[in-house]
Design a protein around this motif. Sequence first.
Motif, PDB file in Angstrom:
ATOM      1  N   ASN A 125      20.965  -2.749  10.850  1.00 12.41           N
ATOM      2  CA  ASN A 125      20.866  -2.332  12.259  1.00 12.41           C
ATOM      3  C   ASN A 125      19.761  -3.059  13.015  1.00 12.41           C
ATOM      4  O   ASN A 125      19.857  -3.262  14.221  1.00 12.41           O
TER       5      ASN A 125
ATOM      6  N   ARG B  98      26.138   9.070  19.598  1.00 12.62           N
ATOM      7  CA  ARG B  98      24.991   8.197  19.331  1.00 12.62           C
ATOM      8  C   ARG B  98      24.995   6.976  20.249  1.00 12.62           C
ATOM      9  O   ARG B  98      24.103   6.136  20.145  1.00 12.62           O
ATOM     10  N   PHE B  99      25.990   6.857  21.118  1.00 12.30           N
ATOM     11  CA  PHE B  99      26.046   5.681  21.995  1.00 12.30           C
ATOM     12  C   PHE B  99      24.830   5.690  22.918  1.00 12.30           C
ATOM     13  O   PHE B  99      24.642   6.621  23.705  1.00 12.30           O
ATOM     14  N   GLY B 100      24.006   4.668  22.771  1.00  3.63           N
ATOM     15  CA  GLY B 100      22.771   4.600  23.545  1.00  3.63           C
ATOM     16  C   GLY B 100      21.538   4.961  22.742  1.00  3.63           C
ATOM     17  O   GLY B 100      20.424   4.853  23.238  1.00  3.63           O
ATOM     18  N   LEU B 101      21.711   5.397  21.513  1.00  3.41           N
ATOM     19  CA  LEU B 101      20.575   5.678  20.621  1.00  3.41           C
ATOM     20  C   LEU B 101      20.336   4.442  19.755  1.00  3.41           C
ATOM     21  O   LEU B 101      21.206   4.065  18.961  1.00  3.41           O
ATOM     22  N   ALA B 102      19.175   3.815  19.918  1.00  5.10           N
ATOM     23  CA  ALA B 102      18.856   2.648  19.089  1.00  5.10           C
ATOM     24  C   ALA B 102      18.947   3.078  17.632  1.00  5.10           C
ATOM     25  O   ALA B 102      18.255   4.006  17.210  1.00  5.10           O
ATOM     26  N   ALA B 103      19.820   2.433  16.873  1.00  4.19           N
ATOM     27  CA  ALA B 103      20.157   2.932  15.539  1.00  4.19           C
ATOM     28  C   ALA B 103      19.046   2.689  14.535  1.00  4.19           C
ATOM     29  O   ALA B 103      18.434   1.632  14.501  1.00  4.19           O
TER      30      ALA B 103
ATOM     31  N   LEU C  65      12.846   0.658  27.115  1.00  2.00           N
ATOM     32  CA  LEU C  65      13.405   1.139  25.846  1.00  2.00           C
ATOM     33  C   LEU C  65      12.664   0.361  24.767  1.00  2.00           C
ATOM     34  O   LEU C  65      13.049  -0.738  24.395  1.00  2.00           O
TER      35      LEU C  65
ATOM     36  N   SER D 143      22.771   4.540  10.793  1.00  2.00           N
ATOM     37  CA  SER D 143      23.916   5.006  11.572  1.00  2.00           C
ATOM     38  C   SER D 143      24.619   6.226  10.987  1.00  2.00           C
ATOM     39  O   SER D 143      25.140   7.043  11.732  1.00  2.00           O
TER      40      SER D 143
ATOM     41  N   TYR E 197      21.679  -0.641  30.534  1.00  2.00           N
ATOM     42  CA  TYR E 197      22.800   0.309  30.544  1.00  2.00           C
ATOM     43  C   TYR E 197      22.307   1.697  30.145  1.00  2.00           C
ATOM     44  O   TYR E 197      21.205   1.856  29.630  1.00  2.00           O
TER      45      TYR E 197
ATOM     46  N   HIS F 287      32.926   6.265  23.314  1.00  2.00           N
ATOM     47  CA  HIS F 287      32.084   5.110  22.978  1.00  2.00           C
ATOM     48  C   HIS F 287      31.495   5.204  21.577  1.00  2.00           C
ATOM     49  O   HIS F 287      30.792   4.287  21.148  1.00  2.00           O
ATOM     50  N   ASP F 288      31.693   6.328  20.892  1.00  2.00           N
ATOM     51  CA  ASP F 288      31.134   6.491  19.546  1.00  2.00           C
ATOM     52  C   ASP F 288      32.259   6.926  18.614  1.00  2.00           C
ATOM     53  O   ASP F 288      32.735   8.058  18.690  1.00  2.00           O
TER      54      ASP F 288
END
Lengths: 483, 489
Positions: free
Chosen positions: B323, B202-207, B91, B210, B105, B238-239
Motif C-alpha cells: 500500500n 474505506r474510499f478516501g482512507l489512506a490505506a 492529507l 486494506s 478529491y 467506490h469500495d
Amino acid sequence: MFETVIGLEVHVQLKTKTKMFTRAPYRYGCEPNTLTDAVVWALPGALPVMNREAIMQTVKAGLIFDSEIADICKWDRKNYFYPDLPKGYQISQYDRPLCRGGTVEIELAGSARNIMGTHRKVLLNRIHLEEDVGKLTHFDQESLIDYNRAGTPLAEIVSEPDMHSVEEVFAYLKSLRMHLLYAGIADCDMEKGQMRCDANISIRPKGETKLGTKVELKNLNSISGVCNGVKYEIQRQTDLVNSGGRVVQETRRWDADKNVSLSMRSKEDAHDYRYFPDPDLMPVKISQDMRNALRAELPELPFRKQERYQAELGLPFTITSVICPEKDLADFFEACLQRNPKPKEIANLVANDLLRELSQAGDKGSLPIADSLVKPAHIAELVGLVDSGAISKPIAQDVFKKMFASGKMPAVIVREEGLTQSSNTDELEALCQKAIADNPKAVEQYKAGKEQSINALKGSVMKATQGKANPQMIDVLLKRLIK
Amino acid sequence: MSKPLYYHSAEELVALLNKKVISSVELTRAVIERTRDVEPKIGAFISVNEADALKQAEASDKRRAEGRTLGALDGIPLSPKDVLADENQPLTCASKILKDFISPYTGTVMQRLRNAGAVIWGRLNLDEFTMGSSNETSYFKPCCNPWNTECIPGGSSGGSAAAIAAGQTILALGSDTGGSIRQPAALCGIVGLKPTYGRVSRFGLAAHASSLDQIGPMTRTVADAALVMEIIAGLDPHDSTSYNAQVPVYREALKAHAHVPKKLGILKEFFGDGLAPDIRSVVEKALRFYEKQGCELIEISLPKTTLSIPVYYVIATAEASSNLARYDGIRYTHRSTKAKDGIDLYRKSREEGFGSEVKRRIILGTYVLSSGHYDAYYLRAQKVRTLIRNDFMTAFESVDAILCPTTPNPAFRRGEKLNDPLAMYLEDIYTVPVNIAGLPGISIPCGFTTNNLPVGLQIIGKPFREEEILGIAQTFEANHPFAQQTPIL
C-alpha cells in the motif's frame, strides 16, 4: 539440426469504455494525463472497483478459444517499482486466471494464393486480466509520463511453447487478431499498442523432448517486428550453440531499427514480484448463466464460416479467404445474400469490385466498409439487374463505380443514364447483319472453324449499341445469321 | 451553563442549535478558542482551518435560519484524523513524505459528513501512516494525553482521542487497523467504535492494511458514536469491500439492546498475565455492574486469539509494504533533490520521507511476501486468521457480545516504549484480534486507575451488529456518566 520452440505472451487492450478498476474513460490519442482520476494517479485512499465489461470480454475470448472458464477467479498484486506504474503494484491474476487452457486455430500459408494452407491448433496456457501501465517518453535530461493508458484493461493471452517457426508465429498472431476483432473484444492495432507481444524462444536438438534454455524477447511492436525478432533470435541461438556456446536464460530487447536483440537482464536479476491476493477486491464468480449468455453472443467464427461458404455456397478459396477474415465484410456479404440469394455473383462483386473501390477511396489506406455509400441493398439490386438481363456485365461494372461514388441505387443510375440492355431482336438483328456484311473476313474464318473470330463481330455490335446489347442474344443471333 | 460548550456532546449541542440557544458560529468559535488555549500542551492537530471552519459554521447558521438544515450534524464541529481525503485539505498521514500534499478529491466518509452539514474542523494528529500505539511516530509532533500530559494518548488515532478529551472538537474520526480507535479512546477516556469490516467505506482512507482498516467515530458519548455511524455507514460503490446491508438508525436501534439482560462472554485469555492490576480491578467492577443488571456472564476461551499479534504483524505489514509503494517521489509526494538517477530517486525520496517505524514495517512486509517466505508467513497467517475468526463465530453461538479490557496497561509515559517495538506492539493485544476477525468493537470509559488515568472497557460484537454493542455500552454509560468528568488542563 535444431528444432525451435516458441511460446508467446500477447497483451491485448480490451475495447471497454472505462478503465479496468475505475470509471475514468479510455480512448487512444488524447492529450496526455487527461484520462485520469484519483484511482489512476494512485492518490492516498483511492480504491479499485472492477469493470464488469472487461470480465465479460475476457470470458468471451476464453469461449472462442475453448478455454476452461474459472468458476471463481481472483485478483493479485504484482509488486514492483517503475515510474509508469502509479501504485507500485499492478493488479493482475496470478494463480487463478479467468481462463485456463484452450487452443488457437491457425492457418499456415498455402502453396499458392488460391490454395488453402494447412490448419493446426496452437495450445494455450491461460488468459488472464490485468491493468495496463502508463507511457514513458525519454529525453536526454528528463522523462515524461502519460498516465492516460494506465489502468486500461489488458487480457494477457499466454500460449504453451507450442510453435516451431516464424511462420507459425505469424499465423498465430493473425488468427488471434482475427478472432478478437470478430467478437468485438479488441481492436488489436499493434501500432497503437493495442496488441503487444513478448516471445519465449528456445532451441533443442531435433528429437529431444526436453525444452532448451529460453530467452524472453521483449519490445516486439509490430507483426513484422515479432517475425524479424523471432527470426533473429533463432539464428542467434543456433549460431551460438553451433560455435560451442550455451544459451543463457535472460530477457532480451528487440531493437527494430538496428535489427538486433540486446540483453536486458539475466535470470539472476529477475524481479521478485511478491504476488499476493489484492485485499481491496473481492473474488469474481462467473455463473453458468453468464457463460451461456456470453456464448450466445458469440458470432460464427471465421474459419467455420469459411468452411460453410465453401461447402454450402460453393465459393472458392480465393473468395472466402478475402471475405471471411473480416467480420464487417462477411456481415456485408451476408446482408446482400439475404436480399438476393446469389452467392457467387454477390461474392464476386464484394470481394473484387467493392474491395477495389474501397482500397482506392480512403484518404489513408482503405475506406472502412462502414463508410461505404454502397450498401448491401445496392449490391443485391445490381446482381438482380444483371441476372434479369436488364443490364450487361460490362455495364454493371460501370454502374458499380457510379453508385460507389454517389450512393444512388443501381436501378436509378440505369434509368437516368439509359443504360438498359437492348434486347430488341429486330434492331439487334439488323445490327448483326450489318456486322456480318462489314466483316467478311471474320465470317469466313468462323466458318472455317476458328470460333473466336465471332468475337470481332460481337465487338462491332457492342460498339454500335454502346455496350447496351445483351451479349447472349448477340451470340445466338450472329450464329443463326451466319448459318 | 455549568460546563463549557466544547465539553457538550453533539446530541446536546444539536438540541441547543435547534432551540436557537446557540449558533454554530458560537460553537465553532468555542472549540477554536479552546484549541488555541490547550493545543500547545496537547498537540492534537496537525493543521487547523479556523477561518474556513467559521465560514462553514456561518453557512450552517444561515441554513438553519432559513429552515433548511442539511442533516443530523448540521453545524457541529467534526475533526478528521489526517488520513482521510477531503478536497483542498491537507492529507499528511503525519508523514514527511506527504507533508505538503493537498488532496484533490473527497473520500466517501468526508463527503457524507459534509453532506450532513458537519463543520469540518482541522486535521488530527496520529502515528505516521497509523503505525504506532502512542502517537509518537508523527513526523510533526507528539500528541499528549490530556489526563496527564507526560503520558501518551495512545495511537494511532491519538490526536482524535486527545482532541475529544481536551474539548478541542465535538466529534472526531479515527481509523482502526489493530486498535487505533479503541486503544487511544480507552487511554483518553472517550468512546471509540471500530465498525465491522465492510460497514464503512474505506474510499478516501489512506490505506495501512486494506483487509483490516476501518474508519470509525471517536466521541464523548455512545449516542454521539451512533449519530456519526448513521451518516458514515453503508454500501459505497467506490469500495468493493463495503458491505451491502441495511444501515439502521443507530440511535434508535441501540435502544432495543440497552438495559436488556444479555449473555456476555468473558474472554479468559484477556484476563491473564500482562494485564495491569489497576485495569483488571476497574474492568472487573464493570463486569459486576452488568451482572447486577441481569446479564449472564459466561467465561469463554478462545485460545487461538493468542496468535493474533504474530498474525497481525505478518498480514498488516505485508499489505502495508504494498500500500505504501505509491509514495514514491514520482507524482505527488516528497521528492529527494539528491538523487543520482531514476532508481536513486525512489530510494532517496522514500529514505528521506518515511520515519523509522514505517520503514521497519515496510521491510517486514516485503520480507514476508518474498518468494520462498510467502507460504511460511503470509499464507500461514491467513489460515490462522480464518481459525481466529471461526473461534469468535463459535463463541457468538452462545453469547451476544464479548467483554474485556481494551488495553493491558493505562497510558504510559512518552518515550517509555519508543525503542521497544515489541512492548509497543503488545499494547494492542486485546484489540488486534477484533480486526483479525473483522468484528465490530467499541471501547467505552469504565473508570480510572489509582493514578487517575482512564480505563477502557471493550465490547466486541457480532458482524454488522454495531447497534447491539452500542446498546450494551449505553447500559453502562447511563449509570456511569464519565463524559461529565474532564481532565484539568
